[in-house]
Write an enzyme that holds these catalytic residues in place. Structure first.
Site, mmCIF file in Angstrom:
data_model
loop_
_atom_site.group_PDB
_atom_site.id
_atom_site.type_symbol
_atom_site.label_atom_id
_atom_site.label_comp_id
_atom_site.label_asym_id
_atom_site.label_seq_id
_atom_site.Cartn_x
_atom_site.Cartn_y
_atom_site.Cartn_z
ATOM 1 N N ASP A 206 -31.607 89.107 -36.348
ATOM 2 C CA ASP A 206 -31.320 89.558 -37.708
ATOM 3 C C ASP A 206 -29.922 90.156 -37.747
ATOM 4 O OD1 ASP A 206 -31.927 89.947 -40.399
ATOM 5 O OD2 ASP A 206 -32.787 91.929 -40.067
ATOM 6 N N ASN A 211 -26.730 95.590 -39.558
ATOM 7 C CA ASN A 211 -27.144 95.872 -38.180
ATOM 8 C C ASN A 211 -25.969 95.890 -37.206
ATOM 9 O OD1 ASN A 211 -29.856 96.250 -38.678
ATOM 10 N ND2 ASN A 211 -30.338 94.072 -38.521
ATOM 11 N N ASP A 226 -30.860 97.708 -34.039
ATOM 12 C CA ASP A 226 -32.089 97.161 -34.610
ATOM 13 C C ASP A 226 -32.389 95.740 -34.122
ATOM 14 O OD1 ASP A 226 -34.406 96.848 -35.982
ATOM 15 O OD2 ASP A 226 -33.525 96.915 -37.982
#
Length: 334
Positions: A206, A211, A226
């Site tokens: 992701d 992030n 993350d």
């Protein structure tokens, strides 16, 4: 019972007192400072510690991942950190990274700061590409055993079937949505066929700009946070979300990213066939993700536009655009 999950409100018992009690259960002494951070899938807080730096605590959504899958994520970030790749690595307390308090699993991380990277800067894109190349070089060493792969079945076919089974699509839009998602998934399959066989490796999963934290000054640069969505998949999954704008702009951005990436990891141009296919799968998966979480009060508050007539009409138009984009040539010849 505090911290016990329910189908409607899995984090209902996650009060400030519960968070502080959880920290004390692993031997920490919180000083009362507590700030909820922007997270919906899990619950994440910045916490003050009396005799140490501030930490970030993440409480995992019940039943989403097994303990083994969470620990595999932690092991992956530890591998990266050992190689001095700037990632958010869990804090180890008494030999453990995953903790349990009154039915809620949680992990602690160092508090990292930074701003969003400047994606208009070619040097920044090359820098990002270089670190993602390093991440993938480690990710290719061995596969995940407990985490799933990003594939058509799990990100497209299953979410579509779930939405239909749970009657989320308004009746007057349902025929158009069914037809459009069928066509979109056919386009995804054709794109995967054109890409052919590709290497599947451990990904961030992701890798959007929320992030990545960018630190300024000497010793600065990107920090990747993350890894909750880490899974197996093609390398391009961690690259395409860095691209934006018109086609010619994306061509230049990709060239800059790969200039850094290929210092550490080979890239197969055939994977360029997957960019719009992966974007299409993400769109279908995202709608189902919101629907699956709709009983969580945090979602109804944060996404009031979801599950309206207008929302589903827009999804049909969006997927029709993707159907056309998937049949266009890749950003450069594969």
């Amino acid at each position: 019972m505090p911290g016990t999950a329910s189908s409607g409100a899995p984090f209902a018992g996650l009060t400030p007192d519960f968070v502080l009690d959880a920290l004390e259960s692993v031997g920490l002494r919180p000083d009362g400072r507590l700030l909820a951070l922007n997270s919906y899938e899990n619950r994440v807080y910045q916490v003050g510690i009396e005799d140490g730096p501030m930490l970030v605590v993440k409480f995992y959504r019940p039943a989403r991942w097994t303990d083994a899958a969470i620990l595999e994520e932690h092991s992956y970030t530890a591998e990266l950190a050992e190689r001095e790749i700037p990632v958010a690595e869990p804090v180890i307390i008494d030999g453990r990274s995953l903790h349990l308090h009154d039915g809620m699993r949680f992990t602690l991380f160092p508090r990292l700061s930074g701003r969003a990277p400047e994606l208009s800067d070619p040097a920044t894109l090359e820098w990002l590409g270089r670190f993602i190349g390093r991440i993938h070089a480690v990710g290719a060493l061995h596969p995940f055993k407990s985490r799933p792969a990003l594939d058509i079945a799990s990100f497209g076919e299953e979410p579509r079937a779930w939405l239909l089974a749970h009657d989320f699509i308004p009746a007057d839009i349902l025929p158009a949505w069914k037809s459009t998602t069928d066509q979109a998934l056919d386009g995804v399959r054709r794109a995967f066929d054109r890409a052919g066989k590709f290497a599947s490796l451990r990904l961030h999963g992701d890798c959007h700009m929320g992030n990545v934290l960018w630190q300024q000054g000497e010793g600065g640069g990107p920090q990747f946070v993350d890894f909750d969505d880490a899974r197996m998949g093609p390398a391009i999954q961690d690259l395409w979300m860095l691209l934006s704008g018109e086609r010619h702009e994306q061509v230049g951005q990709l060239a800059d990213i790969l200039a850094g990436y290929e210092d550490f990891m080979d890239f197969s141009p055939r994977e360029l066939h997957l960019i719009e296919a992966l974007r299409t799968l993400r769109l279908i998966h995202y709608s189902a993700w919101l629907a699956r979480r709709w009983n969580d009060p945090a979602f109804t508050a944060a996404f009031p536009w979801f599950n309206t007539q207008h929302y589903w009409q827009d999804r049909v138009l969006e997927l029709r655009e993707q159907i056309a984009l998937m049949d266009e040539p890749p950003l450069w010849p594969a």
